[in-house]
Write a protein that holds these residues in place. Sequence first.
Motif, short mmCIF file in Angstrom:
data_model
loop_
_atom_site.label_atom_id
_atom_site.label_comp_id
_atom_site.label_asym_id
_atom_site.label_seq_id
_atom_site.Cartn_x
_atom_site.Cartn_y
_atom_site.Cartn_z
N LEU A 5 5.29 -9.90 18.64
CA LEU A 5 4.86 -9.57 17.28
C LEU A 5 4.43 -8.11 17.23
CD1 LEU A 5 3.89 -10.36 14.37
CD2 LEU A 5 1.67 -10.90 15.44
N ILE A 6 4.98 -7.36 16.29
CA ILE A 6 4.54 -5.98 16.05
C ILE A 6 3.81 -5.94 14.72
CG2 ILE A 6 5.20 -3.55 16.13
CD1 ILE A 6 7.98 -4.40 16.90
N MET A 7 2.59 -5.46 14.75
CA MET A 7 1.82 -5.37 13.51
C MET A 7 2.39 -4.25 12.62
SD MET A 7 -0.39 -7.73 13.78
CE MET A 7 -1.53 -8.62 14.84
N LYS A 8 2.49 -4.53 11.34
CA LYS A 8 2.84 -3.49 10.38
C LYS A 8 1.57 -2.69 10.05
CE LYS A 8 6.50 -6.10 7.99
NZ LYS A 8 6.91 -6.69 6.68
N THR A 9 1.61 -1.41 10.36
CA THR A 9 0.42 -0.58 10.16
C THR A 9 0.79 0.73 9.47
OG1 THR A 9 0.60 0.63 12.25
CG2 THR A 9 -0.54 -1.50 12.32
N GLU A 10 -0.23 1.43 9.04
CA GLU A 10 -0.01 2.76 8.46
C GLU A 10 0.57 3.70 9.51
OE1 GLU A 10 -2.66 6.36 6.44
OE2 GLU A 10 -3.50 4.34 6.62
N GLN A 11 0.14 3.52 10.77
CA GLN A 11 0.58 4.42 11.84
C GLN A 11 2.08 4.28 12.12
OE1 GLN A 11 -2.36 2.35 12.19
NE2 GLN A 11 -3.14 4.15 11.11
N ASN A 12 2.62 3.07 12.03
CA ASN A 12 4.06 2.90 12.27
C ASN A 12 4.86 2.79 10.97
OD1 ASN A 12 3.87 0.15 11.43
ND2 ASN A 12 3.47 -0.53 13.53
N LYS A 13 4.22 3.24 9.87
CA LYS A 13 4.89 3.30 8.56
C LYS A 13 5.48 1.95 8.17
CE LYS A 13 5.92 8.26 8.89
NZ LYS A 13 5.07 8.49 10.09
N GLY A 14 4.71 0.90 8.44
CA GLY A 14 5.17 -0.43 8.08
C GLY A 14 6.41 -0.88 8.81
N LEU A 15 6.70 -0.23 9.97
CA LEU A 15 7.86 -0.54 10.82
C LEU A 15 9.19 -0.21 10.14
CD1 LEU A 15 6.73 -3.90 12.45
CD2 LEU A 15 6.74 -1.63 13.48
N ALA A 16 9.19 0.73 9.21
CA ALA A 16 10.44 1.07 8.50
C ALA A 16 11.52 1.51 9.47
CB ALA A 16 10.16 2.14 7.46
N GLY A 17 11.16 2.40 10.44
CA GLY A 17 12.16 2.88 11.38
C GLY A 17 12.67 1.80 12.30
#
Length: 439
Positions: free
Chosen positions: A100-112
């Motif tokens: 599981l990868i958390m969607k965070t501000e740091q990873n831009k909601g995992l857009a990439g």
Amino acid sequence: MPASSESGSYDAVIIGAGVIGAAIGMEMARAGYKTLNVDALPAAGYGPTSNSCAIIRVHYSTLDGTAMAYDGYFDWRDWPGTLGVEDERGHAIFHHCGCLIMKTEQNKGLAGVLKHVEALDIPHEHWDAERIRQAIPGYDLKTFWPARRMEDPDFGTPNGGAIGGGVFFPTAGYISDPQLASHNLQRAAEAAGGAFLFNRKVVEIPVENGRVQGVVLDDGTRIAAPIVVNVAGPHSSQINRLAGAAADMRITTKPLRQEVVHLDSPEGLNFEKDGIVVSDSDIACYIRPETGNHILVGSEDPECDPREVVDPDDYNRDLTDQAVTQAYRYAQRLPKVPVSQSPKGVVDLYDVTEDWIPIYDRSCIDGFYMAIGTSGNQFKNAGVAGRLMTALIGYVEGGGDQDAQPLAFKLKHLERTIDTATFSRRREINPDSSFSVLG
């Protein structure tokens, strides 16, 4: 084609017998090369590989990295079939628990990440907060960024936000015995004709007329070979200097000291049985289950954490307050987890490049190749790296110009090729990288 061998000589000497070195030995031996893996330690996988968290995941910051990881997943999913041989110690087990990868501000909601996994049709699920709490009871999804050290007066203070969800990858898990996985690869290499030599250190790499001639060991033994592959992990930069191979490198490697803390599962939670791998950039930690109902917690290398470059033969192997900080960061997410001021865990080294993407390449010395900068995020790619390096060496030794026309490497399990320029020693720093252990 492999060069012809004289008695006492080899087609290729591979320096290192960690998981990547052993995999290269296996694949080159299967391709017909007479190979010798040389390692300063007593057995395969006894260096940083033995302390690897050995997480098998398919998410990376680049498309080629993602494709490579997904191809590698299929190696681990059928590990006995990948090896094709028995091992008297048994086969390493792939614990197929998912990630599981958390969607965070740091990873831009995992857009990439999502762009890459969708391009490759990698299975994934979007989980909301309720689904996350079902998977890990007791989880606190308040946000805490920026990550801090425990001595910071604002450590543990929520910032007013909340994790809204994450992305779950069923094609993920971990290997609980990475040293055994390396031994498995050694046995597969030996079955194909490869040889291994332990407790021997390479002290000289002779070069004549711009071509590597083999290696000289610390006991004076000279081993002739027209191909030498540097897979020396945290010692990779030292090996490059022995060969004079660093002259044209734009990307280099350095050994970084890292700590992973081992926590007991909180009462009522069997994390070994029911836990999953988690990457959480809000608290700057990654975690996975461990045998004995433990939880391993590593750092995702936020700015506040030290990046300590060390002498790979002389560094502090004791846990410090960094391990305690990681434990308390995870306790922000799982408050009932017990934290000790004298924690258990491991200290070892990463071999990393400036952009945390490995080098799989030739060098400016003919016959001298590099599979370096791999520590921390390439364990999962061992089999793919073995195949890539075997193909790249065959391409260059057959007259291909890897620098001007890099090999397009065909993956084994996917209908896809990757551009090996991605892993060139002469590339520019890749701005798409996470610049962390995530790759």
